[in-house]
Design a protein around this motif. Structure first.
Motif, PDB file in Angstrom:
ATOM      1  N   ILE A 196      56.446 124.524  34.919  1.00 46.09           N
ATOM      2  CA  ILE A 196      55.347 123.597  34.646  1.00 46.09           C
ATOM      3  C   ILE A 196      54.236 124.211  33.826  1.00 46.09           C
ATOM      4  O   ILE A 196      53.309 123.526  33.433  1.00 46.09           O
ATOM      5  CB  ILE A 196      54.777 122.969  35.940  1.00 46.09           C
ATOM      6  CG1 ILE A 196      54.346 124.035  36.919  1.00 46.09           C
ATOM      7  CG2 ILE A 196      55.765 122.044  36.584  1.00 46.09           C
ATOM      8  CD1 ILE A 196      54.102 123.502  38.298  1.00 46.09           C
ATOM      9  N   GLU A 199      49.561 123.975  32.279  1.00 44.65           N
ATOM     10  CA  GLU A 199      48.903 122.666  32.211  1.00 44.65           C
ATOM     11  C   GLU A 199      49.040 121.870  33.494  1.00 44.65           C
ATOM     12  O   GLU A 199      48.787 120.684  33.538  1.00 44.65           O
ATOM     13  CB  GLU A 199      49.482 121.853  31.051  1.00 44.65           C
ATOM     14  CG  GLU A 199      50.959 122.105  30.935  1.00 44.65           C
ATOM     15  CD  GLU A 199      51.639 121.314  29.849  1.00 44.65           C
ATOM     16  OE1 GLU A 199      51.244 120.174  29.629  1.00 44.65           O
ATOM     17  OE2 GLU A 199      52.581 121.846  29.256  1.00 44.65           O
ATOM     18  N   ARG A 200      49.464 122.546  34.541  1.00 42.40           N
ATOM     19  CA  ARG A 200      49.707 121.853  35.787  1.00 42.40           C
ATOM     20  C   ARG A 200      48.434 121.175  36.299  1.00 42.40           C
ATOM     21  O   ARG A 200      47.332 121.660  36.143  1.00 42.40           O
ATOM     22  CB  ARG A 200      50.231 122.817  36.836  1.00 42.40           C
ATOM     23  CG  ARG A 200      49.227 123.834  37.219  1.00 42.40           C
ATOM     24  CD  ARG A 200      49.873 124.965  37.974  1.00 42.40           C
ATOM     25  NE  ARG A 200      48.867 125.946  38.329  1.00 42.40           N
ATOM     26  CZ  ARG A 200      48.049 125.789  39.329  1.00 42.40           C
ATOM     27  NH1 ARG A 200      48.089 124.684  40.057  1.00 42.40           N
ATOM     28  NH2 ARG A 200      47.146 126.695  39.600  1.00 42.40           N
ATOM     29  N   THR A 216      52.413 119.468  43.008  1.00 40.04           N
ATOM     30  CA  THR A 216      51.961 119.505  41.621  1.00 40.04           C
ATOM     31  C   THR A 216      52.675 118.404  40.843  1.00 40.04           C
ATOM     32  O   THR A 216      53.897 118.305  40.882  1.00 40.04           O
ATOM     33  CB  THR A 216      52.295 120.867  40.977  1.00 40.04           C
ATOM     34  OG1 THR A 216      51.697 121.886  41.761  1.00 40.04           O
ATOM     35  CG2 THR A 216      51.755 120.931  39.568  1.00 40.04           C
ATOM     36  N   LYS A 217      51.869 117.576  40.184  1.00 41.57           N
ATOM     37  CA  LYS A 217      52.460 116.496  39.389  1.00 41.57           C
ATOM     38  C   LYS A 217      52.620 116.975  37.957  1.00 41.57           C
ATOM     39  O   LYS A 217      51.784 117.721  37.455  1.00 41.57           O
ATOM     40  CB  LYS A 217      51.533 115.273  39.402  1.00 41.57           C
ATOM     41  CG  LYS A 217      51.152 114.830  40.787  1.00 41.57           C
ATOM     42  CD  LYS A 217      51.859 113.575  41.159  1.00 41.57           C
ATOM     43  CE  LYS A 217      51.537 113.249  42.600  1.00 41.57           C
ATOM     44  NZ  LYS A 217      52.352 112.172  43.112  1.00 41.57           N
ATOM     45  N   HIS A 218      53.668 116.482  37.327  1.00 36.88           N
ATOM     46  CA  HIS A 218      53.933 116.931  35.967  1.00 36.88           C
ATOM     47  C   HIS A 218      54.734 115.855  35.260  1.00 36.88           C
ATOM     48  O   HIS A 218      55.617 115.248  35.856  1.00 36.88           O
ATOM     49  CB  HIS A 218      54.733 118.232  36.036  1.00 36.88           C
ATOM     50  CG  HIS A 218      54.722 119.011  34.773  1.00 36.88           C
ATOM     51  ND1 HIS A 218      53.564 119.461  34.193  1.00 36.88           N
ATOM     52  CD2 HIS A 218      55.729 119.432  33.977  1.00 36.88           C
ATOM     53  CE1 HIS A 218      53.863 120.127  33.079  1.00 36.88           C
ATOM     54  NE2 HIS A 218      55.168 120.120  32.938  1.00 36.88           N
ATOM     55  N   THR A 219      54.405 115.623  33.993  1.00 36.33           N
ATOM     56  CA  THR A 219      55.149 114.611  33.229  1.00 36.33           C
ATOM     57  C   THR A 219      55.780 115.268  32.016  1.00 36.33           C
ATOM     58  O   THR A 219      55.110 115.996  31.281  1.00 36.33           O
ATOM     59  CB  THR A 219      54.204 113.479  32.778  1.00 36.33           C
ATOM     60  OG1 THR A 219      53.594 112.929  33.940  1.00 36.33           O
ATOM     61  CG2 THR A 219      54.960 112.381  32.051  1.00 36.33           C
ATOM     62  N   VAL A 220      57.062 115.033  31.828  1.00 32.76           N
ATOM     63  CA  VAL A 220      57.761 115.575  30.662  1.00 32.76           C
ATOM     64  C   VAL A 220      58.582 114.457  30.037  1.00 32.76           C
ATOM     65  O   VAL A 220      59.366 113.801  30.725  1.00 32.76           O
ATOM     66  CB  VAL A 220      58.698 116.740  31.054  1.00 32.76           C
ATOM     67  CG1 VAL A 220      59.488 117.229  29.851  1.00 32.76           C
ATOM     68  CG2 VAL A 220      57.916 117.884  31.661  1.00 32.76           C
ATOM     69  N   ASP A 224      57.989 111.262  35.234  1.00 28.38           N
ATOM     70  CA  ASP A 224      57.032 111.872  36.165  1.00 28.38           C
ATOM     71  C   ASP A 224      57.750 112.662  37.252  1.00 28.38           C
ATOM     72  O   ASP A 224      58.708 112.171  37.853  1.00 28.38           O
ATOM     73  CB  ASP A 224      56.192 110.784  36.847  1.00 28.38           C
ATOM     74  CG  ASP A 224      55.342 110.032  35.840  1.00 28.38           C
ATOM     75  OD1 ASP A 224      54.938 110.657  34.836  1.00 28.38           O
ATOM     76  OD2 ASP A 224      55.097 108.825  36.051  1.00 28.38           O
ATOM     77  N   TYR A 225      57.265 113.843  37.473  1.00 30.39           N
ATOM     78  CA  TYR A 225      57.826 114.696  38.517  1.00 30.39           C
ATOM     79  C   TYR A 225      56.730 115.093  39.497  1.00 30.39           C
ATOM     80  O   TYR A 225      55.586 115.274  39.096  1.00 30.39           O
ATOM     81  CB  TYR A 225      58.401 115.990  37.928  1.00 30.39           C
ATOM     82  CG  TYR A 225      59.434 115.761  36.863  1.00 30.39           C
ATOM     83  CD1 TYR A 225      60.782 115.673  37.191  1.00 30.39           C
ATOM     84  CD2 TYR A 225      59.060 115.631  35.525  1.00 30.39           C
ATOM     85  CE1 TYR A 225      61.733 115.459  36.205  1.00 30.39           C
ATOM     86  CE2 TYR A 225      60.008 115.414  34.535  1.00 30.39           C
ATOM     87  CZ  TYR A 225      61.344 115.327  34.875  1.00 30.39           C
ATOM     88  OH  TYR A 225      62.277 115.105  33.899  1.00 30.39           O
ATOM     89  N   THR A 226      57.084 115.211  40.752  1.00 33.73           N
ATOM     90  CA  THR A 226      56.189 115.824  41.727  1.00 33.73           C
ATOM     91  C   THR A 226      56.895 117.053  42.268  1.00 33.73           C
ATOM     92  O   THR A 226      57.956 116.938  42.888  1.00 33.73           O
ATOM     93  CB  THR A 226      55.892 114.857  42.893  1.00 33.73           C
ATOM     94  OG1 THR A 226      55.279 113.684  42.365  1.00 33.73           O
ATOM     95  CG2 THR A 226      54.951 115.502  43.908  1.00 33.73           C
ATOM     96  N   TYR A 340      65.002 120.736  33.321  1.00 37.29           N
ATOM     97  CA  TYR A 340      64.591 119.321  33.364  1.00 37.29           C
ATOM     98  C   TYR A 340      65.743 118.330  33.151  1.00 37.29           C
ATOM     99  O   TYR A 340      65.880 117.368  33.905  1.00 37.29           O
ATOM    100  CB  TYR A 340      63.465 119.040  32.361  1.00 37.29           C
ATOM    101  CG  TYR A 340      62.095 119.399  32.893  1.00 37.29           C
ATOM    102  CD1 TYR A 340      61.558 118.713  33.985  1.00 37.29           C
ATOM    103  CD2 TYR A 340      61.349 120.423  32.321  1.00 37.29           C
ATOM    104  CE1 TYR A 340      60.308 119.052  34.481  1.00 37.29           C
ATOM    105  CE2 TYR A 340      60.098 120.765  32.820  1.00 37.29           C
ATOM    106  CZ  TYR A 340      59.578 120.064  33.907  1.00 37.29           C
ATOM    107  OH  TYR A 340      58.363 120.392  34.404  1.00 37.29           O
TER     108      TYR A 340
END
Ligand code: GDP
Ligand code: GDP
Length: 437
Positions: A196, A199-200, A216-220, A224-226, A340
């Motif tokens: 991640i 930029e987390r 931690t939320k993350h978008t790729v 959207d991922y948690t 991913y």
């Protein structure tokens, strides 16, 4: 998905594991044959009056090389860290001991609800023995008998009465919940940083939600991922955090909240018994899985090494034959970007729903290619109809003439056929047989 967690603490031999087993009841495990998966269980799900909760037996977490007093103190700290409600167990036959007072004092500082169970009160005459436990200063003592199963109802009533005040919110967002699981030092924490990056964003604007703060939320690419329990992965320093049992406990908690588990292996060290144990928990829980072999930079290799390691994984993790494998280095971030797409792939399989008509065509074909078995008397298995009853993991019900006739090997054959017909990469699938005359 979010259930309250209850931890059981107390000195050795007061009856914690007896009570733990009483509360969770008999629960059959799917991978019973996998060594170590269900043995010495310390984390399970219990239920009382329709309310479900997680329960931890902290007594099962041995902290090696520490003096006895320090061990029980650490178990109490684990309970404080991990649980919403703490059940302290004491031995009614021995009365209050110095160690009980010691544990009670640690728990008092936690400001979490504590329920005091006085165990081994096996008959009515012994009930007067409980009063001295008021001196622990942690509330009303409840008499119970773990071995006879007495008094548990009152204690559980008390335990669940605290649930309403806990403010545990449901997880409602539809991001893919991912956890990194594995034994200490395989590189989970390094990998989470590599995956991640910097930029987390820790999403915890919502007041009072301790659970979100650990994710931690993350978008790729619009997905959207948690990442579940990243705080737990990063946390360092306390003595017990490097113990094996504690890492299994953390894995249990993380798996529970995930859609996809990333099993991290150490390429440098190879496969250990504990890797299998953690993998077994994820498999049993029906989660999607990606196997990531980390520290590949540190492995001396030629063109065969990857293939050989892969074969080794297939041999050691027979029950995970569906999980895709990738080789990465968190240190150099090499091939970390392969993770991913694999998460997306296994998550899709995990949630895949197949149409009944197509499913039944596949079943008919499968039976034609490899006829259903007969028993000794010549009675033949008949599969009338199959239907998918749920996703995550995909679960199929097959209506048959006699469930006894569905042997493991034929079920395995059907599972393989379903896997060939539909893409179930990275997900376990469940086949349930139901009798219909
Ligand atoms: P733990 O070390 O706290 O997990 O304790 P265990 O559950 O292993 O129990 C320790 C011993 O106490 C075992 O021999 C149990 O059979 C016994 N024991 C547990 N509960 C009771 C009880 O309610 N009454 C009596 N008499 N013995 C009990
Ligand atoms: P965790 O306990 O699973 O979270 O593991 P850590 O992320 O703390 O890593 C344990 C040790 O392995 C640390 O010293 C890391 O620097 C090292 N490590 C992690 N990933 C890699 C890697 O890809 N290659 C190498 N050579 N070392 C790594």
């Amino acid at each position: 998905m979010n259930m309250p967690t209850v931890a059981v603490v107390g000195r050795p031999n007061v009856g914690k594991s007896t009570l733990f087993n009483r509360i969770i009841g008999e629960r059959k495990s799917i991978v019973e044959d996998t060594p170590g998966v269900t043995r010495d269980r310390i984390y399970a799900t219990g239920e009382w009056l329709g309310k479900e909760f997680h329960i931890i037996d902290t007594g099962g977490i041995e902290i090696k090389d520490e003096p006895f007093q320090k061990q029980i103190a650490m178990q109490a700290e684990i309970a404080i860290d991990e649980a919403d409600i703490i059940v302290m167990v004491v031995n009614g036959r021995e009365g209050v001991t110095e160690d009980d007072t010691h544990v009670a004092r640690i728990l008092q500082r936690a400001k979490k609800p504590i329920v005091l169970m006085v165990n081994k009160i096996d008959n009515f005459e012994m009930r007067n023995d409980i009063y001295e436990f008021y001196s622990l200063g942690i509330g009303d003592p409840f008499p119970v008998s773990g071995s006879h199963g007495l008094g548990l109802g009152d204690v559980l009533d008390e335990v669940i009465s605290h649930f309403d005040n806990l403010n545990i919110e449901e997880e409602t967002d539809d991001s893919i919940h991912v956890s990194l699981i594995g034994r200490p030092n395989v590189g989970k924490s390094s990998l989470i940083n590599a995956i991640i990056g910097e930029e987390r964003v820790i999403v915890s604007d919502v007041a009072g939600t301790t659970r979100d703060a650990i994710d931690t939320k993350h978008t790729v690419d619009g997905v959207d991922y948690t990442f579940v329990d990243t705080a737990g992965i990063r946390k360092r320093g306390k003595v017990y955090e490097s113990t094996e049992k504690y890492s299994v406990l953390r894995a249990n908690v993380a798996i529970e909240r995930s859609d996809v588990c990333i099993l991290v292996l150490n390429g440098e060290e190879g496969i250990r018994e504990q890797d299998k144990r953690i993998a077994g928990i994820a498999h049993e829980a029906g989660r999607a899985m990606v196997i990531v072999v980390n520290k590949w930079d540190a492995v001396e290799k030629d063109e065969r090494t990857m293939k050989e390691f892969e074969e080794e994984i297939r041999k050691e993790f027979l029950f995970l034959d569906y999980a895709p494998i990738t080789f990465v280095s968190a240190k150099t971030t090499r091939r970390v970007q392969t993770i991913y797409p694999l998460i997306n792939l296994v998550d899709e399989s995990h949630k895949r729903r197949v149409q009944s008509s197509t499913l039944n065509e596949v079943l008919v074909d499968s039976i034609l290619m490899n006829p259903t078995p007969r028993d000794k008397t010549g009675k033949k298995l008949n599969i009338f109809y199959g239907t998918q009853v749920s996703v995550a993991p995909p679960t199929f019900v097959m209506f048959v003439n006699d469930t006894e006739l569905m042997h493991f090997s034929y079920k395995r054959y059907l599972e393989n056929r379903l896997r060939q017909a539909f893409d179930f990469t990275g997900t376990p699938i469940h086949i349930i047989t139901r009798q219909r005359n």
